[in-house]
Design a protein around this motif. Sequence first.
Motif, PDB file in Angstrom:
ATOM      1  N   PHE A 287      11.198  15.073  -4.328  1.00 40.76           N
ATOM      2  CA  PHE A 287      11.657  14.039  -4.999  1.00 40.76           C
ATOM      3  C   PHE A 287      12.690  13.010  -3.699  1.00 40.76           C
ATOM      4  N   ILE A 288      13.324  13.979  -3.178  1.00 38.88           N
ATOM      5  CA  ILE A 288      14.203  13.303  -2.312  1.00 38.88           C
ATOM      6  C   ILE A 288      13.230  12.307  -1.082  1.00 38.88           C
TER       7      ILE A 288
ATOM      8  N   PHE B  54       4.842  13.757  -2.466  1.00 40.15           N
ATOM      9  CA  PHE B  54       5.879  12.739  -2.282  1.00 40.15           C
ATOM     10  C   PHE B  54       5.209  11.358  -2.539  1.00 40.15           C
ATOM     11  N   PRO B  55       4.141  10.793  -2.039  1.00 37.56           N
ATOM     12  CA  PRO B  55       3.722   9.446  -2.162  1.00 37.56           C
ATOM     13  C   PRO B  55       3.391   9.116  -3.850  1.00 37.56           C
TER      14      PRO B  55
ATOM     15  N   GLY C 167       6.122   2.048  -2.108  1.00 35.05           N
ATOM     16  CA  GLY C 167       5.231   3.276  -2.330  1.00 35.05           C
ATOM     17  C   GLY C 167       4.111   3.234  -1.258  1.00 35.05           C
ATOM     18  N   LEU C 168       3.515   2.006  -0.903  1.00 39.40           N
ATOM     19  CA  LEU C 168       2.439   2.033  -0.176  1.00 39.40           C
ATOM     20  C   LEU C 168       2.800   2.506   1.402  1.00 39.40           C
ATOM     21  N   ASN C 169       4.051   2.451   1.656  1.00 38.14           N
ATOM     22  CA  ASN C 169       4.644   2.772   2.775  1.00 38.14           C
ATOM     23  C   ASN C 169       4.424   4.175   3.021  1.00 38.14           C
ATOM     24  N   ALA C 170       4.786   4.913   1.696  1.00 40.12           N
ATOM     25  CA  ALA C 170       4.773   6.172   1.417  1.00 40.12           C
ATOM     26  C   ALA C 170       3.483   6.919   1.711  1.00 40.12           C
ATOM     27  N   VAL C 171       2.549   6.208   1.184  1.00 41.93           N
ATOM     28  CA  VAL C 171       1.131   6.615   1.178  1.00 41.93           C
ATOM     29  C   VAL C 171       0.574   6.852   2.756  1.00 41.93           C
TER      30      VAL C 171
ATOM     31  N   THR D  87      13.523   8.060  -1.279  1.00 42.15           N
ATOM     32  CA  THR D  87      13.915   7.319   0.173  1.00 42.15           C
ATOM     33  C   THR D  87      13.102   5.989   0.348  1.00 42.15           C
ATOM     34  N   TRP D  88      11.913   5.939   0.008  1.00 43.61           N
ATOM     35  CA  TRP D  88      11.262   4.604   0.410  1.00 43.61           C
ATOM     36  C   TRP D  88      11.715   3.368  -0.303  1.00 43.61           C
TER      37      TRP D  88
END
Length: 300
Positions: free
Chosen positions: A11-12, A250-251, A90-94, A16-17
Amino acid sequence: MNGILYSATVFIWGSTWLAIAYQLGDTPVVVSVAWRFGLAAIALFAILAFQKKTPRLSAENHKLAALLALCLFSNNFLCFYAATQYLPSGLNAVVFSLAPILNALNLWIIEKRRPSATFIQGALIGFTGVVLLFASQFMNAEMDWTILLGLMLSLLGTYFFSMGNMVSAHAQRKGMPLLPTTAWSMGYGAIYLVVIALVMGLPLGVTMTPMYLSALVYLAIVGSVIGFNTYLALVGRIGAAKAAYCTVLFPLVALSLSTLFEGYEWTCLSALGVLLVLTGNLRVFGIPQPVKRWYQSSIA
């Protein structure tokens, strides 16, 4: 306890993104990142002082800590923050979830450790997923080429992060203490960013709004200090391989938050892209044993 640590880490790191997106605005990116790691370094030094663990390093180890700062606590986040100006968080996280794949590629290039056929299959599936995900974005944005810029920045940031993992692994093999090394590295990263800001003639003040300040504190304390330590605790309890599943999950948190708060719009192509990225990571890591046991019991 393992479940709590695992859930907290996912979750953390996944949240963060979105907090990064809330920091964009009047404050220059380099200043925001400097404040984030400056506060995080202060917090870590305070924790070490409370535990009476003096964070001393040799001169040679300080050089490694400074190199780690360039890869893990400065340049990579400059790229991620800049990418968030063009991409949903979210795309950054992916894209960042491809970090384990880049780690393996770096080991192949630097240490000549040839990856397995399973890894190559997973990497190809994962990268195909990213291509489909961003193909969807191009079509939705009517060929807005700033999305390509965001993708390149995000990939560059992920590569910096991957190189930071190589430096960190080398430092740990040398016996450098992990938390003191991290504290010094975060401090060096903050100093490096402050110097850049001063050379550019940027003011070091930040936007004094509740949204910006809450995002800053969340990223510095929760994202950089607590999230880092929950992950380390998880690695110590269940091992690095199993803890790495955090990067698979996390993504999903990041994309869910992006959908709720940024209005990210899903399409069939983007959903397929995310599914392929997750499948690629699972192919690299393997299916978790609890899932295998559940599946075997369900068909028995």
